[in-house]
Design a protein around this motif. Structure first.
Motif, PDB file in Angstrom:
ATOM      1  N   THR A  54       1.025  -1.286  -0.009  1.00  0.00           N
ATOM      2  CA  THR A  54      -0.051  -0.307   0.164  1.00  0.00           C
ATOM      3  C   THR A  54       1.282   0.926   0.187  1.00  0.00           C
ATOM      4  N   PRO A  55       0.559   1.893  -0.835  1.00  0.00           N
ATOM      5  CA  PRO A  55       1.440   3.769  -0.553  1.00  0.00           C
ATOM      6  C   PRO A  55       1.465   4.031   0.632  1.00  0.00           C
ATOM      7  N   GLY A  56       2.672   4.617   0.749  1.00  0.00           N
ATOM      8  CA  GLY A  56       2.984   5.086   1.883  1.00  0.00           C
ATOM      9  C   GLY A  56       2.802   3.815   3.398  1.00  0.00           C
ATOM     10  N   MET A  57       2.324   3.132   2.994  1.00  0.00           N
ATOM     11  CA  MET A  57       3.184   2.001   3.954  1.00  0.00           C
ATOM     12  C   MET A  57       4.510   1.887   5.101  1.00  0.00           C
ATOM     13  N   SER A  58       5.991   1.716   3.536  1.00  0.00           N
ATOM     14  CA  SER A  58       7.070   2.058   4.166  1.00  0.00           C
ATOM     15  C   SER A  58       7.828   2.880   4.565  1.00  0.00           C
ATOM     16  N   LYS A  62       9.170   2.796   8.819  1.00  0.00           N
ATOM     17  CA  LYS A  62      10.210   4.061   8.751  1.00  0.00           C
ATOM     18  C   LYS A  62      10.076   4.889  10.043  1.00  0.00           C
ATOM     19  N   VAL A  63       9.429   5.272   9.733  1.00  0.00           N
ATOM     20  CA  VAL A  63       8.613   6.739  11.397  1.00  0.00           C
ATOM     21  C   VAL A  63       8.392   5.461  12.575  1.00  0.00           C
ATOM     22  N   ALA A  64       7.619   4.707  12.778  1.00  0.00           N
ATOM     23  CA  ALA A  64       7.395   3.435  13.191  1.00  0.00           C
ATOM     24  C   ALA A  64       9.032   3.538  14.057  1.00  0.00           C
ATOM     25  N   GLU A  65       9.588   3.102  13.406  1.00  0.00           N
ATOM     26  CA  GLU A  65      10.790   2.775  13.990  1.00  0.00           C
ATOM     27  C   GLU A  65      12.084   2.962  14.600  1.00  0.00           C
TER      28      GLU A  65
END
Length: 75
Positions: A54-58, A62-65
């Motif tokens: 899904t677009p934006g998931m990567s 990154k933000v979550a990590e």
């Protein structure tokens, strides 16, 4: 029981989606856990699923990590 015309139901559905989109575009609202829960419920009720493709998931991963702090007991 009164039957609601399909056009009215369609308009309500469109307005609901627009309200969710507007909320996600608002910097404060998109950080609100209660609002995000409503978005998740809407997606689940409408059988929408996000995947790694899904677009934006990567970017989200990154933000979550990198930006979400770890708390005691988490790995």
């Amino acid at each position: 029981m009164t039957k609601i015309p399909q056009e009215i139901l369609d308009e309500i559905a469109i307005l609901e989606v627009q309200a969710l989109k507007d909320g996600l575009a608002d910097p404060e609202m998109k950080k609100n856990p209660a609002f995000l829960e409503k978005v998740r419920k809407f997606l689940q009720q409408n059988k929408q699923v996000t995947t790694a493709e899904t677009p934006g998931m990567s970017e989200l991963q990154k933000v979550a990590e990198n930006e979400i702090p770890m708390f005691d007991g988490e790995h």
